[in-house]
Design an enzyme around this catalytic site. Structure first.
Site, PDB file in Angstrom:
ATOM      1  N   GLU A  58      24.622  30.007  35.589  1.00  0.00           N
ATOM      2  CA  GLU A  58      24.340  31.399  35.333  1.00  0.00           C
ATOM      3  C   GLU A  58      23.990  31.860  34.085  1.00  0.00           C
ATOM      4  OE1 GLU A  58      25.899  30.353  37.631  1.00  0.00           O
ATOM      5  OE2 GLU A  58      24.961  31.401  39.671  1.00  0.00           O
ATOM      6  N   PHE A 120      34.360  37.208  50.925  1.00  0.00           N
ATOM      7  CA  PHE A 120      34.466  35.356  50.249  1.00  0.00           C
ATOM      8  C   PHE A 120      33.271  35.542  48.584  1.00  0.00           C
ATOM      9  CE2 PHE A 120      30.516  31.809  50.301  1.00  0.00           C
ATOM     10  CZ  PHE A 120      31.847  31.233  50.153  1.00  0.00           C
ATOM     11  N   GLN A 121      33.605  34.920  47.637  1.00  0.00           N
ATOM     12  CA  GLN A 121      32.778  36.201  46.606  1.00  0.00           C
ATOM     13  C   GLN A 121      32.957  36.903  45.931  1.00  0.00           C
ATOM     14  OE1 GLN A 121      28.635  33.428  47.259  1.00  0.00           O
ATOM     15  NE2 GLN A 121      30.316  31.522  46.506  1.00  0.00           N
ATOM     16  N   LYS A 170      25.461  43.495  49.540  1.00  0.00           N
ATOM     17  CA  LYS A 170      24.353  42.668  50.528  1.00  0.00           C
ATOM     18  C   LYS A 170      23.145  43.644  51.584  1.00  0.00           C
ATOM     19  CE  LYS A 170      23.128  38.626  52.574  1.00  0.00           C
ATOM     20  NZ  LYS A 170      23.469  36.825  52.774  1.00  0.00           N
ATOM     21  N   MET A 486      32.436  23.956  11.982  1.00  0.00           N
ATOM     22  CA  MET A 486      32.669  24.659  11.133  1.00  0.00           C
ATOM     23  C   MET A 486      34.708  24.879  10.801  1.00  0.00           C
ATOM     24  SD  MET A 486      32.232  27.389   9.023  1.00  0.00           S
ATOM     25  CE  MET A 486      30.293  27.653   9.238  1.00  0.00           C
TER      26      MET A 486
END
Ligand code: TPP
Ligand code: MG
Lengths: 572, 162
Positions: A58, A120-121, A170, A486
């Site tokens: 993602e 959940f999630q 949802k 760097m």
């Protein structure tokens, strides 16, 4: 509302996609999961209208949408699931927020009745993203869905652009409501000032004519407001020298005789000297970042400042501004040009009087040009110079972060706006490659390079599968110094060469890695091989990794130590 | 110079606005001394009164940042001279035979009220400027304050005279 609209009953999922289409969206970067399965199911019905790009992480989706937006000027759109899907996008959102990139991020959320339950999630996505978005929403009622999407696109793309996130539970994606996309937005607390105040513009015009040693200090605002033409007109009208921030590169042609390079920590000698000697500095869509100003009390210490910016909170934040002009850069510059257009006699005399100032800056330029020494090993700067020559300065170049990014800024001579895609504000390693994917999708016909470090490229290398899957001929040029270069450079200069955990002792074989993904892998170990490798990469119409094995301990110069005045440059 | 500033912030009455506003202060290491929020006459908007201290330049920056928030309609700095500034305090105080008369006398001088009476405690209510409240507390403290709660500052601009 009326009988017709009753026919327009749709599920939330369909409302979302129809709204996106109303906004002119044809590309989405995303990754599915439980909370967005309804939306994904609906997406399958829109395959001819919406190109959904399936990334491999993602974070990649967020950076790809960002690269797409930077390269095209359109709003980049992301679709991910709740919980880990949303949290994985955070770095990408923060990157876009710091660089003012317009994006809309749609995240799934657990059903409304489970919110706050540690379901959940579940993650408090709106809470987590509040400080790194321009604005965000949790849609609690399907009635608000279309209106929220309308507002999100409006807020993302107007004023100082930025990412806007919409969190969608949802159950909202499956419930049904009539679709009626609003024509207008009504936001009482949001109305960006587009036109500059005429009194301020007159003052600015007068001061530009009066100054003996004027200088334009331009930033990313020139690019986001599409003001390159106006900037060029202004500079040429008055022979004003131009210096740019990292974010502003491409906003003014690098080969132009009035251009003196980037300023700041790794800016050119001429640019930093010009800042310190100018008597009037006009900051245009720039924000006086600490990497630009160095010790801020000494920045432009002989100058008065004017500042043109659409964001009032950028003005006067770090440096006292005598002439603030709040407004869109393009609009303000056009008005300024109009005011100046009536003064051609005055202009030709001030141009003549200021010739000495231009000579002075040019002398600095010849005194200490950007340079490097060739040898038996490949110099990173040489690779970038050759990429510039071979692409004729016409490629879209994204970068990762580190030395390779700074060398790109110094040695690729950007001609056009939206051709440098780089994480300036957040400095996000792993940005460049997915951003290049987004840019290639926005411009299928253009050559797109990601100039990468060996460290950075490994932060989102999984997107190579995306590039292969969608046949995107992105070229990755790895400036491989086996170091977090760097970091090594700072340790060399400020920590007595104590190279604490900055060596990349173990890197993958990047050629084999490319091949394992189904891409093309090329390697150059000797200076003679650089040009052939770039030419070969240009000739294949597939994703390519070029592994340039370069001098391990090359440094980026000039360099100003953090917190030092920008005239205190360490030169090569 | 550190100085107390009072900001009057008109916002849209939506969930999360308070967090957005408070987040701006905390992200800049700016302390909120007090905060009062309630709906205005229009139920779609709320007014927040925030008291804070810090130097003027940071305050200007915060004001600009507040204006950038999509849900913020208007930000105004109020100062003591042209605004009325009030705070209410509730004080639960030990009230036995030896202190009762003192408490009554002090409450009258300060224009307060007794709003609850229990066996050994009174609860007093008092509204006034911050300075007056401080001196009231100083005077009552030796009598035995058991608990105290302040509302935080509310403020309203005065109508301009002339
Ligand atoms: C996500 C992230 N982590 C850490 C850093 C700090 N950092 C800045 S530059 C750099 C080294 C980058 O190494 P490499 O990609 O190999 O580029 P080089 O400097 O060698 O060209 C690091 C670790 C960062 N900018 N971003
Ligand atoms: Mg490296």
């Amino acid at each position: 509302m009326n009988h017709n609209s009753k026919k327009n009953l749709m599920t939330g999922s369909k409302i979302i996609i129809e709204s996106l289409i109303k906004e002119g969206v044809d590309t989405i970067f995303g990754y599915p999961g439980g909370a967005v399965l309804n939306i994904y199911d609906e997406l399958l019905n829109y395959k001819d209208k919406i190109n959904h790009v399936l990334v491999r992480h993602e974070q990649g989706a967020a950076h790809a949408a960002d690269g797409y937006a930077r390269a095209s000027g359109k709003v980049g759109v992301v679709l991910v699931t709740s919980g880990p899907g949303a949290t994985n996008t955070i770095t990408g959102i923060a990157t876009a927020n710091m660089d003012s990139v317009p994006m809309v991020i749609l995240t799934g959320q657990v059903p409304t009745n489970l919110i706050g339950n540690d379901a959940f999630q579940e993650a408090d996505t709106v809470g987590i993203t509040r400080p790194c978005t321009k604005h965000n929403y949790l849609v609690k009622d399907i009635k608000d869905l279309a209106k929220t999407i309308k507002e999100a696109f409006y807020i993302a793309s107007t004023g100082r652009p930025g990412p806007v996130l919409i969190d969608i539970p949802k159950d909202i994606t499956s419930s049904v409501y009539e679709f009626d996309y609003p024509e207008n937005v009504e936001l009482r607390g949001y109305s960006p000032t587009y036109f500059g105040h005429h009194v301020q513009i007159f003052k600015l015009a007068a001061e530009i004519l009066k100054a003996k040693k004027p200088l334009l200090y331009t930033g990313g605002g020139v690019i986001s407001s599409n003001a390159s033409n106006e900037l060029r007109e202004l500079a040429e009208l008055l022979d004003l020298p131009v210096t740019s921030t990292l974010m502003g590169l491409g906003g003014f042609p690098s080969e132009h005789p009035l251009f003196f390079g980037m300023l700041g920590m790794h800016g050119s000698y001429a640019a930093n000297m010009a800042i310190s000697n100018a008597d009037f500095i006009v900051a245009i869509g720039a924000r006086f970042d600490d990497r630009v100003t160095g010790k801020v009390e000494e920045f432009g210490k002989n100058a008065k400042f004017a500042h043109i910016d659409i964001d009032p909170s950028s003005i006067g934040k770090n440096v006292k501004i005598e002439i603030p002009v709040v407004g869109d850069v393009k609009s303000v510059l056009s008005s300024l040009l109009e005011v100046l257009s009536g003064k051609s006699e005055e202009i030709s005399s001030v141009k003549y009087e200021r010739l000495g100032w231009l000579e002075e800056i040019n002398a600095w330029k010849y005194e200490h040009p950007l340079n490097y020494k060739m040898g038996d090993v490949i110099k990173p700067q040489y690779v970038i110079e050759k990429i510039y020559e071979i692409t004729n300065g016409d490629a879209i170049i994204s970068t990762e972060v580190g030395q390779s990014q700074m060398w790109t800024a110094q040695f690729y001579r950007f001609k056009n706006p939206r051709t440098l895609l780089t994480s300036g504000g957040l400095g996000t390693m792993g940005f460049g490659f997915p951003a290049a994917i987004g840019a290639q999708i926005a411009h299928p016909g253009k050559t797109v390079f990601d100039i990468a470090g060996d460290g950075s490229i490994q932060m989102n290398i999984q997107e190579l599968a995306t590039a292969v899957q969608y046949n995107l001929p992105v070229k990755i040029a790895i400036i491989n110094n086996n170091f977090l270069g760097m970091i090594r450079q700072w340790q060399e200069l400020f920590y007595h060469k104590r190279y604490s955990f900055s060596e990349m002792n173990v890197n993958p074989d990047f050629v084999k890695l490319a091949e394992a993904y189904g891409a093309v892998g090329l390697r150059a170990k000797h200076p003679d091989e650089v040009v052939p490798v770039i030419e070969k990469a240009m000739s294949v119409k597939r994703p390519v990794i070029m592994d340039f094995v370069v001098d391990k301990e090359e440094g980026v110069y000039p360099m100003v130590a953090p917190g030092a005045p920008i005239t205190g440059m360490l030169l090569v | 110079m550190e100085k107390t500033h009072i900001l009057s912030i008109l916002v849209e009455n939506e969930s999360g606005v308070l967090t957005r506003v408070a987040g701006l202060f905390s992200a800049r290491g700016f302390n909120i001394d007090s905060i009062c929020v309630a709906k205005t006459l229009d139920k779609n908007e709320s007014k927040m009164i925030i008291a804070t201290s810090g130097d003027a330049q940071i305050l200007e920056q915060i004001t600009k940042q507040l204006n950038r928030l999509v849900n913020v309609i208007k930000v105004q700095e109020l100062n003591d001279e042209d605004s009325v500034v009030r705070q209410t305090v509730l004080i639960k105080i030990n009230a036995d035979e030896t202190t009762k008369s003192d408490i009554f006398r002090i409450k009258d001088i300060f224009g307060g009220r007794v709003i609850d009476v229990a066996r050994n405690y009174y609860t007093l209510e008092f509204t006034g400027s911050e300075r007056k409240i401080e001196s009231l507390i100083d005077i009552l403290r030796p009598l035995g304050i058991k608990d105290i709660v302040k509302t935080g500052i509310v403020a309203l601009q005065r109508v301009k005279k002339g």
